[in-house]
Design an enzyme around this catalytic site. Structure first.
Site, PDB file in Angstrom:
ATOM      1  N   CYS A   1     -10.407  56.297 -70.004  1.00  0.00           N
ATOM      2  CA  CYS A   1     -11.620  56.344 -70.823  1.00  0.00           C
ATOM      3  C   CYS A   1     -12.437  55.076 -70.712  1.00  0.00           C
ATOM      4  O   CYS A   1     -13.327  54.834 -71.508  1.00  0.00           O
ATOM      5  CB  CYS A   1     -11.275  56.641 -72.275  1.00  0.00           C
ATOM      6  SG  CYS A   1     -10.166  55.434 -73.005  1.00  0.00           S
TER       7      CYS A   1
ATOM      8  N   HIS B   1     -19.887  45.603 -75.444  1.00  0.00           N
ATOM      9  CA  HIS B   1     -19.980  46.875 -76.150  1.00  0.00           C
ATOM     10  C   HIS B   1     -21.400  47.377 -76.309  1.00  0.00           C
ATOM     11  O   HIS B   1     -21.647  48.566 -76.348  1.00  0.00           O
ATOM     12  CB  HIS B   1     -19.216  46.803 -77.466  1.00  0.00           C
ATOM     13  CG  HIS B   1     -17.755  46.902 -77.207  1.00  0.00           C
ATOM     14  ND1 HIS B   1     -16.982  45.787 -76.992  1.00  0.00           N
ATOM     15  CD2 HIS B   1     -16.956  47.975 -77.017  1.00  0.00           C
ATOM     16  CE1 HIS B   1     -15.750  46.174 -76.716  1.00  0.00           C
ATOM     17  NE2 HIS B   1     -15.706  47.497 -76.726  1.00  0.00           N
TER      18      HIS B   1
HETATM   19  C1  PEP Z   1     -11.503  50.112 -72.557  1.00  0.00           C
HETATM   20  O1  PEP Z   1     -11.124  48.976 -72.846  1.00  0.00           O
HETATM   21  O2  PEP Z   1     -11.566  50.548 -71.403  1.00  0.00           O
HETATM   22  C2  PEP Z   1     -11.930  51.030 -73.615  1.00  0.00           C
HETATM   23  C3  PEP Z   1     -12.169  52.285 -73.364  1.00  0.00           C
HETATM   24  O3  PEP Z   1     -12.114  50.505 -74.838  1.00  0.00           O
HETATM   25  P1  PEP Z   1     -13.341  49.573 -75.262  1.00  0.00           P
HETATM   26  O4  PEP Z   1     -14.307  49.525 -74.115  1.00  0.00           O
HETATM   27  O5  PEP Z   1     -13.944  50.168 -76.471  1.00  0.00           O
HETATM   28  O6  PEP Z   1     -12.682  48.269 -75.502  1.00  0.00           O
END
Ligand code: PEP
Ligand code: MG
Length: 757
Positions: A675, A363
């Site tokens: 996303c 993250h």
């Molecule tokens: C994903 O897992 O692709 C997502 C958009 O969520 P995160 O990266 O915040 O887990």
């Protein structure tokens, strides 16, 4: 044997530098195998040779002086094949090359094993004996095991020398590259600032000070404070502990006395080191000495020293918290960077990021991409403790850190930065143009956000909405759960700034690698554990406060959408939608006027892929979280640099899962977005358009490039490419085909940014 191995590895790991480590190895191995000679030859990459770096048994004058060209001699043979060579009579072998200065003509038996770290051969560990005999299987196995265990230690020690500009054999070197993975594309040149979590002796940076006397006074005052604490403990525990046990505190006080540990720290401060660094160094020396002791009782005393020194350190840090000065061109470096560490650097000073742990899908890397800061993750071999204040290059394209850059390399990278700026200026012209293919097929480009500053940047790049607002980011930066009113204000700002464009707010997605300091989750397998919706359904009070805040924030704007993360079955959606409805009705009863927001579900787990149709029926839209979906489909921890090369959005299994979800959601007439970070990769975006995604949501810095690629290709060309790659079974072939298509479309200038994922 195992005990012997363990003790050698321990001793070598505690060595203060490369040469001492090598000297310990040759000395201890010669004893352990009761042989005549033990030597280490290390590869000197800049001079293309293997240098005799340490030896017990050969002439000492030869050490550091003699070397073999690559492939030369038996050492060259071992290194070339990366395999042991075990000979009864070495001089009779055709590869034998007598190094006269060493005096090795007296030795017959030869066993050489490669020292391999991350697939590359660092050097060769050799034992020799005067008799005509083969080393037996046990001896060979011992040496191979030892070499495998020591490779990491040697690599680390070599790297420490390299960042000081010195090769293993003592030559001046430049441009030492440390491999990691790309966290955010782009290049940065700057000065490193190493940040550490607090009160950890092993994580204190080296700093020099000017005012030695003031630093000594400061240290003494902290030392006195700890002495006082110890006496207080002693008194408090009188009557509860036996006298002998309480004597421990007296012993502690004595250790702190001026003629013991305290004195050594003061001596080091006099050499110009700051108190924290001096204390950590002295503590390290004592700890190593204790840990080497055979006597278990004395070994255990290392714990006392550690505890004591950590107490003094806590005082030093409390009185003078380590708030680094951030230079204008800060490259932030940390063992494991966190969102709050990033947040402490003034934005205009931050040029690049380097995290020793984590990967491109962690993250913190996602945050970096949102900010457009060139980042290298998982630079596991980087001796970051020594980096503070050094000039570095962050190559976020290649995922590489370069230390000690030469003037020539700096000029090359400066040219790349200029090219980038030029490209960005050109792309800025696309800001107000629609995102459509050359034959007018429209796709909505949206952005992923977490902070308010992201929103402003996104609108600047021409985003058509927020496809993912990671609500956990403000939670991660807080010191307790933000209350409903606080959340309402944060969400209102996002919704208001974006209106009338849609904002998709995801309910709290913590767990995995997103830990809240005030709500720790300790699990053996956090990515398969209590994450996302699993946490919030178990804590309806947290979920309800959040969705109420979202809906209240949206009053009068009508651009809120709510999205549910980490869904693995229909019941979770049913329960979550039930709670949202309940909150909605409560708000109506409280007199608020608002429409019920569209609800969406994220497809992030293989289970959800196969239930897309049923899930789509329950909600208004579907959004694929390709980061987690790739992680779970390929069983590759998105955070683990060791397997980062296996994490690929172009894996045929990932591509067919995506196509399946799009088809299933469309069969229910529900829009589908993506996303995950994949959407921000220009090459992948071409395939996503062809698959039929309605919305691509990405980090703001990727948006102009993706728009440029989509506008340069026809939908037909995108579909032709997809038809071709969907037949391929190999991800590298797929990547090549995509690169070629971009090249043919004349947008190869953008290819650089494809390296991520
Ligand atoms: C994903 O897992 O692709 C997502 C958009 O969520 P995160 O990266 O915040 O887990
Ligand atoms: Mg996810």
């Amino acid at each position: 044997m195992l005990e012997r191995l363990r003790s050698i590895v321990q001793e070598v790991s505690a060595a203060k530098d490369l040469q001492s480590a090598l000297d310990i190895i040759v000395n201890r191995v010669r004893d352990a195998l009761d042989t005549h000679v033990c030597s280490i030859y290390l590869l000197d990459q800049d001079f293309h040779c293997h240098v005799l770096m340490a030896s017990e048994g050969l002439n000492q004058e030869a050490v550091g002086r003699v070397s073999l060209e690559l492939g030369e001699g038996l050492v060259g043979l071992v290194a070339k094949h990366a395999e042991p060579v075990n000979l009864r009579d070495a001089p009779r072998h055709r590869n034998f090359c007598l190094l006269e200065e060493t005096g090795e003509e007296d030795f017959h038996a030869f066993l050489g094993v490669p020292i391999i770290h991350h697939r590359s051969v660092l050097g060769v560990l050799v034992v020799q004996h005067g008799d005509l005999r083969r080393f037996d299987e046990g001896e060979e196995a011992f040496l191979v095991t030892l070499s495998a265990q020591l490779a990491g230690v040697i690599a680390h020690a070599e790297a420490t020398g390299a960042i000081e500009g010195v090769s293993p054999s003592g030559h001046r070197i430049f441009d030492t590259a440390f491999a990691g993975v790309s966290g955010c594309a782009g290049v940065a040149i700057g000065t490193s600032v190493v940040v550490y979590p607090h009160a950890d002796l092993s994580r204190v940076p080296e700093r020099m000070i000017e005012d030695v006397e003031a630093e000594i006074d400061f240290f003494n005052s902290c030392l006195n404070a700890v002495r006082g604490e110890m006496r207080e403990f002693n008194e408090r525990l009188a009557g509860q502990l036996a006298e002998e046990e309480r004597q421990l505190f007296d012993a502690y006080v004595r250790i702190l006395d001026d003629d013991a540990l305290g004195n050594e720290v003061v001596a080091r401060i006099r050499m110009g080191h700051w108190a924290q660094g001096a204390l950590a160094w002295v503590a390290g020396e004592h700890l190593r000495a204790f840990e080497r002791m055979e006597d278990e009782y004395l070994r255990e005393r290392a714990v006392d020293i550690k505890d004591l020194c950590a107490r003094v350190l806590a005082h030093l840090q409390q009185e003078k918290p380590d708030k680094p000065e951030y230079p204008e061109d800060t490259i932030l470096v940390g063992e494991e960077l966190t969102a709050s560490m990033l947040a402490e650097v003034p934005k205009d000073k931050l040029r690049g990021l380097i995290s020793v742990k984590g990967s491109g899908n962690s993250h913190v890397a996602i945050l970096a991409r949102t900010m457009g800061t060139p980042t290298v993750m998982g630079a596991v071999d980087l001796p970051f403790h020594q980096l503070d204040g050094k000039q570095l290059i962050v190559d976020g394209y290649k995922g590489e850190v370069v230390t000690n850059p030469s003037a020539h390399l700096l000029e090359q990278f400066r040219a790349t930065i200029r090219e980038e700026e030029e490209l960005n200026r050109d792309l800025a012209g696309l800001r107000d143009l629609p995102c459509e293919t050359a034959d007018r097929h429209r796709v909505s480009l949206q952005v992923n956000t977490g902070l308010m500053s992201d929103v402003l940047r996104s609108l600047d790049q021409g985003a058509e909405g927020i496809g993912l607002f990671r609500t956990e980011v403000p939670f991660l930066l807080a010191e307790r759960f933000p209350g409903e009113q606080e959340q309402t204000e944060i969400y209102r700002e996002q919704l208001d700034t974006c209106a009338p464009k849609p904002v998709t707010m995801r309910t709290l997605d913590i767990g995995g690698d997103k830990a809240l300091s005030y709500f720790p989750i300790e699990e053996a397998n956090p990515f398969l554990g209590w994450r996302g919706i699993r946490v919030t359904l178990d804590h309806p009070e947290i979920f309800t406060a959040q969705v109420r805040a979202m809906m209240r924030a949206g009053i009068g704007l009508e651009n809120l959408q709510i999205m549910l993360p980490m869904v693995s079955n229909l019941r979770e959606v049913e329960a979550a939608v039930g709670l949202i409805r309940k909150s909605y009705h409560e708000l109506l009863q409280e007199g608020e006027e608002l429409p019920f927001p569209p609800i969406g579900v994220m497809i992030e787990l293989p289970a959800a892929v196969y239930q897309t149709r049923a899930l789509a029926r329950m909600v208004d839209f579907v959004s694929i979280g390709s980061n987690d979906l790739t992680q779970y489909l390929l069983a590759v921890d998105r955070n683990n640099p060791r397997v980062a090369n296996l994490f690929s959005s172009f894996h045929p299994a990932v591509l067919s899962a995506l196509q399946f979800v799009v088809d299933q959601a469309h069969a229910e007439s529900k829009p589908v977005s993506i996303c995950g970070e994949m959407a921000g990769n220009p090459g992948a975006a071409v395939l996503l358009v062809a698959m039929g995604f309605d919305i691509l949501s990405m980090n703001a810095s990727a948006l102009p490039r993706v728009k440029s690629v989509i506008r340069s290709m026809t939908l037909k060309a995108c579909r032709d490419l997809l038809r071709k790659v969907i037949q391929m079974d190999d991800e590298q072939m797929i990547r090549n085909a995509v690169d070629m298509a971009l090249y043919e479309a004349g947008v190869d200038r953008l290819l650089r940014s494809q390296r991520v994922n």
